[in-house]
Design an enzyme around this catalytic site. Structure first.
Site, short mmCIF file in Angstrom:
data_model
loop_
_atom_site.label_atom_id
_atom_site.label_comp_id
_atom_site.label_asym_id
_atom_site.label_seq_id
_atom_site.Cartn_x
_atom_site.Cartn_y
_atom_site.Cartn_z
N ASN A 58 -9.45 -8.58 9.17
CA ASN A 58 -9.73 -8.00 7.86
C ASN A 58 -8.82 -6.79 7.68
OD1 ASN A 58 -11.09 -5.92 6.10
ND2 ASN A 58 -12.51 -7.61 5.78
N ALA A 59 -8.06 -6.74 6.59
CA ALA A 59 -7.08 -5.67 6.40
C ALA A 59 -7.74 -4.30 6.33
CB ALA A 59 -6.26 -5.93 5.14
N CYS B 42 -3.03 -7.16 -8.67
CA CYS B 42 -3.03 -8.22 -9.69
C CYS B 42 -4.30 -8.16 -10.54
CB CYS B 42 -2.87 -9.58 -9.04
SG CYS B 42 -4.18 -10.01 -7.87
N ASP C 284 -0.61 -6.00 -0.61
CA ASP C 284 -0.64 -6.97 -1.72
C ASP C 284 -1.97 -7.74 -1.68
OD1 ASP C 284 0.09 -8.55 -3.88
OD2 ASP C 284 1.17 -10.00 -2.64
N PHE D 16 -2.72 -8.32 3.96
CA PHE D 16 -3.04 -9.42 3.04
C PHE D 16 -1.82 -10.35 2.94
CE2 PHE D 16 -4.98 -5.42 1.65
CZ PHE D 16 -6.34 -5.72 1.69
#
Length: 430
Positions: free
Chosen positions: A313-314, A374, A334, A265
């Site tokens: 795509n991670a 987050c 992240d 990301f």
């Protein structure tokens, strides 16, 4: 023995003994309160009354009062500064009023003071003074962090001579010109960009907006993070141009970087570039072609040829890397927020666990995992519990080296947990 003779029965028809069968006289109905015009306080401001629960919440220090805690409908348009009183009319403070949001009142002051130009000038100056003390010599930082800096619904980020601003509620939207003029007065910027293109404005009945409020449209704005120089696109980039809440964590990451590193990301390289100053090689995974292109430009500008940018795509990349038997010495996760509301928490935790479990499987013994979230709907303890579950499933022993949050320019208001949203764990996988 003769049975006792029963006494006389009271007549159940009208006319029987008083106080027994007659209906009590009805009280005259109280006329409904007139809400076609709001109550007006002694200073001419609209006045909003709270029920007991709202008073207790206000006095406990929480800066938000919900619609259910108002004593009736104040019949206002939204965006007004109002006097807040209890059911007896006793003054409690002043707040912004919102008509459309479930959060009806946002705290401004306990004192009966004018909420005018000088009020906002002082709040802006006090907030900036804290940053100058906490971050001496810096010229890139968050100036105003909404409620945490006592100006609800306002976000201001500084990138040197440029400012990026968000007006998130009707109260600040209606004072957009006033606040812009004050920012010009205090900071003398070359330009101020309006990045109010965020979904939360819909809760206030406001459309999304984006454009230049002052000066001319800036191109990519360069700024420093530790040993690295990066650029922020204030008009087209994410959020207000970059992720200033992670700046201190970006720089911290370089302390732990070694060997072969992986950054998932990546966006435009906040973590990847820092890792590249110490690691032998960095694989940066980013799903956006546009962000990946800017990441490559940032790596080239910093003369960091050891950054390999992969557009993918991670989740898929991590799964495939495990299947291929790849190994890394340093990994950063992240991701964007996985939960926009409380209903999405369970799915968000599954997502966080999946990527962290695979990262732990990919790390060589003694490797470091820097894992961030987050999502403010998941608190620090919930995030730590998820990490422990991932470690158990990965069959790895894991040490916590650091627990971090947002930078010092993103202060946390003790009475508002929503301002403590960013979690960043530094882990060592044994």
């Amino acid at each position: 023995m003769p049975k006792p003779t029963p006494g006389p029965r009271h007549d159940r028809r009208p006319g029987g003994p008083p106080g027994r069968n007659k209906r009590p006289p009805q009280r005259p109905e109280k006329p409904a309160q007139d809400r076609t015009t709001p109550d007006i306080g002694q200073d001419g401001l609209p006045q909003v009354s709270l029920v007991r629960r709202g008073v207790e919440r206000w006095q406990a220090g929480h800066p938000w009062i919900y619609r259910a805690d108002l004593n009736g409908d104040p019949a206002l348009q939204g965006g007004e500064v109002v006097r807040v009183v209890d059911a007896r009319g006793w003054f409690l403070g002043k707040a912004f009023y919102s008509k459309h949001s479930k959060i009806s009142l946002r705290w401004l002051s306990y004192e009966d003071v004018p909420v005018d130009t000088d009020f906002f000038r002082q709040r802006l100056a006090q907030a900036d003074a804290m940053r100058r003390r906490a971050l001496p010599g810096e010229n890139t930082y968050r100036v105003i962090h909404g409620e945490a800096d006592l100006i609800p619904g306002l976000v201001v980020d500084r990138y040197g001579d440029y400012l990026s601003v968000q007006f998130l509620i009707a109260g600040t939207e209606q004072r957009k010109q006033l606040l812009t003029d004050l920012l010009v007065e205090l900071f003398k910027p070359r330009a101020i960009v309006n990045r109010s293109d965020v979904g939360v404005r819909a809760l206030e009945g406001l459309p999304q907006e984006k454009g230049v409020l002052y000066g001319t449209q800036p191109g990519p704005v360069p700024y420093d993070e530790g040993l690295v120089r990066v650029r922020a696109d204030l008009l087209e980039g994410q959020k207000t141009g970059s992720f200033l809440d992670q700046r201190e964590n970006h720089v911290m990451a370089s302390q732990y970087a070694f060997g072969e590193a992986l950054d998932c990301f990546s966006y435009v390289g906040g973590f990847a570039l820092q890792l590249a100053t110490r690691a032998e090689k960095v694989t940066a995974v980013e799903i956006s072609e546009q962000a990946a292109a800017q990441l490559r430009e940032n790596a080239a500008a910093n003369k960091l040829p050891n950054v390999d940018v992969v557009v993918a795509n991670a989740f898929d990349f991590l799964r495939d890397a495990v299947d291929e038997g790849r190994r890394f010495d340093t990994i950063v996760l992240d991701p964007p927020s996985f939960a926009k509301n409380k209903d999405a928490i369970e799915g968000a935790l599954r997502g966080y666990k999946e990527i962290n479990l695979r990262a732990m499987q990919l790390l060589r013994p003694g490797g470091y995992l820097i894992s961030a979230s987050c999502t403010y709907h998941i608190d620090e303890q919930g995030f730590e519990d998820m990490l422990a579950s991932a470690a158990a499933d990965a069959k790895r022993r894991v040490q916590i080296i650091e627990k971090r949050g947002a930078g010092k320019d993103h202060p946390v208001l003790l009475s508002l947990r929503e301002t403590r949203y960013l979690k960043c764990f530094v882990l060592r996988v044994l």
